[in-house]
Design a protein around this motif. Structure first.
Motif, PDB file in Angstrom:
ATOM      1  N   LEU A 178       5.503  -0.143  -3.345  1.00 41.86           N
ATOM      2  CA  LEU A 178       5.262  -0.366  -4.771  1.00 41.86           C
ATOM      3  C   LEU A 178       6.566  -0.290  -5.558  1.00 41.86           C
ATOM      4  O   LEU A 178       6.772  -1.057  -6.499  1.00 41.86           O
ATOM      5  CB  LEU A 178       4.251   0.659  -5.298  1.00 41.86           C
ATOM      6  CG  LEU A 178       2.839   0.490  -4.721  1.00 41.86           C
ATOM      7  CD1 LEU A 178       1.915   1.578  -5.246  1.00 41.86           C
ATOM      8  CD2 LEU A 178       2.274  -0.885  -5.052  1.00 41.86           C
ATOM      9  N   LYS A 179       7.446   0.636  -5.129  1.00 43.43           N
ATOM     10  CA  LYS A 179       8.757   0.715  -5.784  1.00 43.43           C
ATOM     11  C   LYS A 179       9.508  -0.612  -5.617  1.00 43.43           C
ATOM     12  O   LYS A 179      10.119  -1.115  -6.550  1.00 43.43           O
ATOM     13  CB  LYS A 179       9.594   1.838  -5.162  1.00 43.43           C
ATOM     14  CG  LYS A 179       9.282   3.216  -5.703  1.00 43.43           C
ATOM     15  CD  LYS A 179      10.248   4.212  -5.085  1.00 43.43           C
ATOM     16  CE  LYS A 179       9.891   5.626  -5.497  1.00 43.43           C
ATOM     17  NZ  LYS A 179      10.689   6.609  -4.764  1.00 43.43           N
TER      18      LYS A 179
ATOM     19  N   HIS B 100       0.771  -1.237   0.000  1.00 46.25           N
ATOM     20  CA  HIS B 100       0.000   0.000   0.000  1.00 46.25           C
ATOM     21  C   HIS B 100       0.804   1.290   0.000  1.00 46.25           C
ATOM     22  O   HIS B 100       0.248   2.343  -0.254  1.00 46.25           O
ATOM     23  CB  HIS B 100      -0.956   0.012   1.193  1.00 46.25           C
ATOM     24  CG  HIS B 100      -1.921  -1.142   1.152  1.00 46.25           C
ATOM     25  ND1 HIS B 100      -2.769  -1.355   0.086  1.00 46.25           N
ATOM     26  CD2 HIS B 100      -2.146  -2.160   2.009  1.00 46.25           C
ATOM     27  CE1 HIS B 100      -3.483  -2.445   0.307  1.00 46.25           C
ATOM     28  NE2 HIS B 100      -3.117  -2.964   1.461  1.00 46.25           N
ATOM     29  N   THR B 101       2.103   1.245   0.321  1.00 45.26           N
ATOM     30  CA  THR B 101       2.840   2.513   0.311  1.00 45.26           C
ATOM     31  C   THR B 101       3.577   2.665  -1.012  1.00 45.26           C
ATOM     32  O   THR B 101       3.774   1.696  -1.747  1.00 45.26           O
ATOM     33  CB  THR B 101       3.872   2.573   1.449  1.00 45.26           C
ATOM     34  OG1 THR B 101       4.861   1.581   1.196  1.00 45.26           O
ATOM     35  CG2 THR B 101       3.236   2.328   2.796  1.00 45.26           C
ATOM     36  N   GLN B 102       3.982   3.922  -1.266  1.00 54.15           N
ATOM     37  CA  GLN B 102       4.685   4.165  -2.523  1.00 54.15           C
ATOM     38  C   GLN B 102       6.022   3.427  -2.546  1.00 54.15           C
ATOM     39  O   GLN B 102       6.404   2.844  -3.559  1.00 54.15           O
ATOM     40  CB  GLN B 102       4.904   5.670  -2.695  1.00 54.15           C
ATOM     41  CG  GLN B 102       5.102   6.004  -4.150  1.00 54.15           C
ATOM     42  CD  GLN B 102       5.448   7.456  -4.361  1.00 54.15           C
ATOM     43  OE1 GLN B 102       5.645   8.219  -3.427  1.00 54.15           O
ATOM     44  NE2 GLN B 102       5.514   7.836  -5.619  1.00 54.15           N
ATOM     45  N   PHE B 103       6.697   3.426  -1.378  1.00 51.89           N
ATOM     46  CA  PHE B 103       7.981   2.747  -1.322  1.00 51.89           C
ATOM     47  C   PHE B 103       7.805   1.246  -1.568  1.00 51.89           C
ATOM     48  O   PHE B 103       8.596   0.613  -2.271  1.00 51.89           O
ATOM     49  CB  PHE B 103       8.654   3.001   0.023  1.00 51.89           C
ATOM     50  CG  PHE B 103       9.984   2.328   0.149  1.00 51.89           C
ATOM     51  CD1 PHE B 103      11.015   2.671  -0.711  1.00 51.89           C
ATOM     52  CD2 PHE B 103      10.197   1.334   1.091  1.00 51.89           C
ATOM     53  CE1 PHE B 103      12.248   2.040  -0.625  1.00 51.89           C
ATOM     54  CE2 PHE B 103      11.424   0.699   1.173  1.00 51.89           C
ATOM     55  CZ  PHE B 103      12.451   1.063   0.316  1.00 51.89           C
TER      56      PHE B 103
END
Lengths: 291, 321
Positions: free
Chosen positions: A168-169, A163-166
């Motif tokens: 997903l990265k 769920h966080t951008q990190f």
């Protein structure tokens, strides 16, 4: 009466399984993102246990409280290990990558043997033998705390990845390194942070274990091998799979030690390990065709 | 092979044959250990030449040592014969493990893990079965005599393991310069491409496993006859196989001389450290091995043999200019 003993061993197994899951989650994260099997994972656990031990002995810090120092320490240790050892071999193929972590494992373990000798040590805290009774089953409080925190952190990492951008990265890098780099993701930074986070996870596990587990330089060997097993059973890169496999393995080990003499239960564990590697290398939950 | 190279090898051979007549026993012991690990590393390399990195080769030394040892203890059978039976058994076990792994397409990392797990299974199996000596291992009863493989002086053991090393290096050299070796190389470089060219992967991987297992088992018998004792945890566990793999990597994976050079560097280094430290810090030699392994992989992935190659190349360019 027999039934109660059985329940007790199942409970001990579940509690141990939570720890296995947390240790394996760190391994799975590293494996998933950079396809490196960290052979030195158990040794990082041992380092965290010694850090906790010395923080308690020299500064009188409570093991749980010492997480505040222990976690950043393991993070920096992980970063340093990545920079010095992992980064130079990123493009050198899986066998060299495995061998370099084997070298690291041999190095750290024997360094610890040289510095601390192979004596057993233990952290002494007032609540060491505290127990609580749930439904007639006696449970060591420290084990329960370790279990709860382990499961909590494993779930936290799982949701962070989703769920966080990190997160997903990390997932993007894990799926395709080059494509991720083309999308503007700093792959090297993602690698470095994933490795360090993986080491922090195993560090937390080490810290949580100290109140009820002896500390010695070879302690990581068993847990490192177990973590491999959990990761492979759980389907390599799957952190929830790790949780499930960790619990399963904890219960199997604990219950089989009730029925089987000596180390035959280990024998069983390794036979199952080989069978899974041969017949379902993608793990119990995993999809087919992961090389 | 150039004339100069042949002369050099001949000279080395003569030096090593005379050496035990001049050295005190302790140094002969270091040479024996070095040759033993060089031999073991060469045997391991036969399988590695076909692209398979095994961490379970101590299973084969274990089979060699336990078979000849138990046959001698219980039936008085000469270890020279027990050695051959051990080798046959090791081939059988190797084929079984190999068939399972190759049948299910276990590759690279998974092959390493499976073989590692098999060596753990071997440890737990021996520890739990009293007929195999249990956790204390087995020791060979004293019965001096050449037929019993219990020799009067260290020099005899020295010659046996030295000739073994020469023989196994000859074997590897022969294999790698024949059709079989070219098949191995093709599989090592790219399995899928090799298969596409019509190479029967299973067949040639099994051949490599069988040859490697057979010669490895022989040195297991040598070890138990020389030390006269084996203990499951240290002998069958992954430690010894690991040390061997480190020797190969440090020397240079995939080269004829690499395993020998790696052992010649690491084993005496460890023994010298033991002498200097007088038994203090017993873990220091292993720690050094771990450090050397990391340094070699990071800074010279082709091992110590690369240094010799570079030196030769520089010399050639010098003579050209």
């Amino acid at each position: 009466m027999d039934f109660f003993i059985l329940i007790e061993f199942v409970v001990i197994g579940i509690l141990l399984g939570g720890l296995y899951a947390l240790i394996a989650a760190g391994l799975a994260l590293i494996l998933g993102v950079m396809k490196i099997l960290n052979f030195a994972h158990g040794e990082f656990l041992m380092v965290a246990m010694f850090v906790t031990y010395y923080l308690q002995k020299l500064l009188g810090l409570d093991p749980y409280f010492s997480l505040i120092i222990g976690m950043p320490f393991m993070f920096i240790f992980g970063l340093a290990a990545y920079k010095v050892i992992i980064n130079p071999v990123l493009l050198k193929g899986p066998v060299n990558q495995l061998l370099v972590t084997i070298g690291l494992s041999v190095f750290i373990q024997n360094l610890a043997l040289t510095l601390f000798s192979s004596n057993l040590r233990s952290v002494e805290v007032p609540y060491q033998y505290a127990t609580i009774i749930i439904g007639g089953v006696v449970i060591q409080t420290t084990r329960l705390v370790a279990f709860a925190v382990s499961v909590g952190i494993t779930v936290l990492i799982y949701s962070m990845l989703r769920h966080t951008q990190f997160g997903l990265k990390i997932q993007a890098t894990a799926q395709n390194r080059d494509a991720a780099a083309l999308m503007g993701i700093d792959v090297d930074r993602v690698y470095m942070l994933s490795f360090a986070i993986g080491i922090v996870l195993v560090g937390i596990a080490g810290c949580l274990m100290t109140p009820f587990f002896d500390i010695f330089p070879e302690v990581g060997v068993h847990f490192g091998l177990t973590a491999f097993f959990v990761v492979i059973l759980g389907g390599m890169e799957n952190i929830l799979g790790c949780l499930l496999a960790g619990l399963l393995l904890g219960v199997t080990e604990s219950v089989s030690s009730l029925f089987m003499p000596g180390t035959t239960s280990h024998l069983m564990v390794f036979c199952v390990f080989i069978a899974v590697l041969l017949f379902r290398p993608e793990g119990l939950l995993g999809r087919r065709a992961i090389q | 092979m150039s004339m100069r190279r042949r002369n050099l090898l001949g000279l080395l051979l003569v030096v090593f044959l005379i050496l035990p007549q001049l050295l005190p026993d302790y140094y002969i012991h270091i040479f024996i250990l070095t040759f033993f690990f060089a031999y073991f590393a060469q045997c391991w390399s036969i399988l590695a030449d076909a692209g398979q990195i095994s961490m379970g080769h101590s299973v084969f030394t274990g089979i060699g040592a336990y078979t000849s040892g138990l046959l001698f203890i219980h039936y008085g059978l000469s270890p020279w014969l027990g050695m051959l039976i051990g080798a046959a058994l090791a081939v059988l076990v190797g084929l079984c493990i190999g068939y399972l792994c190759f049948r299910y397409g276990v590759r690279e990392l998974f092959f390493i893990l499976v073989t590692l797990a098999f060596s753990q299974v071997a440890v737990y199996l021996v520890v739990n079965v009293d007929a195999l000596g249990g956790p204390n291992g087995i020791s060979i009863p004293v019965a001096p005599g050449a037929w019993n493989f219990q020799l009067a002086d260290k020099a005899s053991y020295y010659y046996i393991i030295f000739l073994g090393l020469v023989a196994v290096m000859g074997l590897r050299h022969q294999i790698n310069h024949r059709k079989l070796g070219h098949y191995f190389a093709a599989i090592r470089e790219d399995e899928d491409a090799a298969q596409a060219l019509g190479i029967h992967l299973m067949k040639y991987k099994l051949i490599a496993t069988a040859v490697s297992a057979a010669v490895t088992a022989l040195c297991g018998t040598f070890y138990i006859q020389y030390i006269s004792f084996v203990e499951p945890e240290s002998f069958l566990g992954p430690n010894m196989a690991l040390l061997t793999v480190i020797c190969v990597i440090v020397g240079g994976l995939g080269t004829l001389w690499g395993p020998t050079i790696g052992a010649a560097f690491l084993i005496p280094l460890g023994e010298l450290m033991r002498i200097v430290l007088h038994g203090r810090f017993p873990a220091l030699p292993l720690m050094t091995n771990g450090l050397v392994l990391m340094l070699v992989i990071i800074f010279m992935p082709h091992g110590l043999t690369m240094l010799a190659d570079r030196f030769r190349r520089e010399k050639e360019t010098e003579s050209l200019s």
